[in-house]
Write an enzyme that holds these catalytic residues in place. Structure first.
Site, PDB file in Angstrom:
ATOM      1  N   SER A  14      46.955  31.187  50.900  1.00 56.96           N
ATOM      2  CA  SER A  14      45.698  30.485  50.656  1.00 56.96           C
ATOM      3  C   SER A  14      45.790  29.058  51.154  1.00 56.96           C
ATOM      4  O   SER A  14      46.881  28.530  51.409  1.00 56.96           O
ATOM      5  CB  SER A  14      45.402  30.485  49.148  1.00 56.96           C
ATOM      6  OG  SER A  14      44.386  29.583  48.809  1.00 56.96           O
TER       7      SER A  14
ATOM      8  N   TYR B 213      47.401  29.356  40.040  1.00 58.23           N
ATOM      9  CA  TYR B 213      47.146  29.947  41.353  1.00 58.23           C
ATOM     10  C   TYR B 213      47.854  29.162  42.446  1.00 58.23           C
ATOM     11  O   TYR B 213      48.528  29.739  43.312  1.00 58.23           O
ATOM     12  CB  TYR B 213      45.641  29.973  41.596  1.00 58.23           C
ATOM     13  CG  TYR B 213      45.226  30.633  42.892  1.00 58.23           C
ATOM     14  CD1 TYR B 213      45.192  32.016  43.001  1.00 58.23           C
ATOM     15  CD2 TYR B 213      44.849  29.869  43.993  1.00 58.23           C
ATOM     16  CE1 TYR B 213      44.786  32.628  44.181  1.00 58.23           C
ATOM     17  CE2 TYR B 213      44.448  30.474  45.174  1.00 58.23           C
ATOM     18  CZ  TYR B 213      44.416  31.848  45.267  1.00 58.23           C
ATOM     19  OH  TYR B 213      44.028  32.444  46.439  1.00 58.23           O
TER      20      TYR B 213
ATOM     21  N   LYS C 110      50.979  30.451  45.057  1.00 58.23           N
ATOM     22  CA  LYS C 110      50.895  30.434  46.516  1.00 58.23           C
ATOM     23  C   LYS C 110      52.014  29.584  47.121  1.00 58.23           C
ATOM     24  O   LYS C 110      52.578  29.930  48.166  1.00 58.23           O
ATOM     25  CB  LYS C 110      49.519  29.928  46.966  1.00 58.23           C
ATOM     26  CG  LYS C 110      48.373  30.835  46.531  1.00 58.23           C
ATOM     27  CD  LYS C 110      48.552  32.274  47.049  1.00 58.23           C
ATOM     28  CE  LYS C 110      47.392  33.175  46.678  1.00 58.23           C
ATOM     29  NZ  LYS C 110      47.532  34.539  47.194  1.00 58.23           N
TER      30      LYS C 110
ATOM     31  N   THR D 125      34.693  37.176  48.561  1.00 57.01           N
ATOM     32  CA  THR D 125      35.358  38.323  47.937  1.00 57.01           C
ATOM     33  C   THR D 125      35.096  38.294  46.436  1.00 57.01           C
ATOM     34  O   THR D 125      34.470  37.370  45.914  1.00 57.01           O
ATOM     35  CB  THR D 125      36.882  38.307  48.175  1.00 57.01           C
ATOM     36  OG1 THR D 125      37.466  37.253  47.390  1.00 57.01           O
ATOM     37  CG2 THR D 125      37.215  38.079  49.644  1.00 57.01           C
TER      38      THR D 125
END
Length: 280
Positions: A149, A162, A166, A197
């Site tokens: 990401s 998150y 990553k 998404t």
């Protein structure tokens, strides 16, 4: 002409395992590799969605595919799924570590359970799958494709778990790339920009519940189809890193060399905070 014909045959009959393959970028990658004639192993959590996707592949692409209900955070379940895939297809040529989960909450308001779940899926999920598949990839001079990401190199507010997952992916797979240098295995990290998404729609909140994140405040939102096409083309070239969207290169440059400017000019907006809005 010869180059195009060759490129169209690269993945024909190759075995491609894709995690989180029923929605978003994962589904788009399943369809793209199906168009290339690959044989597919799809891991996801919902059996009914797997069955629907398998039926679509049979009806429209006429490729061999198997769908396995598997939580990639469960190392034993991953090993069992890979064993079934190996039994049917004989090996794996390409592993796409795509499965992921996000969250939106401040560090202080985020329960430990959320950190553990995000890391379990995003980081250990990729680790589990790679551990299980690596011997076959080495034997077949295959490829590992990791969906990272923008936050792999630049932070996003309210996504500490998150972001951490990553960054961990980059540390793991950049190290692995050096360790298996000379094996013939390509390792490619993919850093998409903002993509339409269900990841944002199904983001966790601080107490581990689900709540959609607000619309993104800046940047062109790419379709999953467009991202999958870029990933496919980069895989053909066996690239090491694919960074998508103009927002990403600006964020990457500013976060590394001008952090004060990044924090002031880009961080609030790429985190989904509109001008004049300070809340979450």
């Amino acid at each position: 002409m010869h180059r195009k014909v060759f490129a169209s045959k690269v993945y024909e009959r190759k075995v491609v395992l894709i995690t989180g393959g029923c929605a978003g970028i994962g589904r788009a990658l399943v369809l793209r590799f199906a168009q290339a004639g690959a044989r597919l192993v799809i891991l996801d959590l919902q059996q009914d969605e797997l069955d629907s996707l398998l039926q679509h592949l049979a009806d429209h692409h006429h490729v061999e595919a198997m769908g396995l209900c598997c939580d990639v955070a469960d190392a034993v379940a991953v090993q069992e799924a890979v064993a079934l895939a190996m039994e049917r297809f004989g090996g794996i040529d390409v592993l796409v570590n795509n499965a992921g989960v996000s969250h939106r909450s401040t560090f202080a308001d985020t329960d430990l359970e959320v950190f553990q779940r995000v890391m379990a899926v995003n980081y250990f999920g990729a680790l589990n799958c790679t551990k299980a598949v690596l011997p076959s990839l080495i034997a077949r001079h295959g490829q590992i494709i990791v969906l990272s990401s923008l936050s792999g190199f630049a932070p996003l507010l309210y996504r500490s778990a998150y972001n951490a997952s990553k960054h961990a992916l980059h540390g793991l797979f950049e190290t692995l790339r050096y360790e298996i240098k000379g094996s013939g295995v390509n390792v490619m990290l993919v850093c998409p920009g903002f993509t339409a998404t269900d990841l944002r729609k199904n983001a966790l909140v601080g107490d581990a519940g689900l709540a959609p994140s607000p619309p993104l405040a800046m940047g062109r939102v790419a379709s999953a189809h467009d991202v999958a096409e870029e990933v496919y083309r980069a895989a053909l070239k066996r690239k090491r890193l694919l960074v998508l969207s103009n927002v990403n290169w600006r964020a990457r440059l500013l976060a590394r060399y001008f952090p004060w400017l990044f924090e002031r000019a880009l961080l609030p907006r790429i985190s989904g905070i509109k001008p004049g809005r300070g809340g979450r």
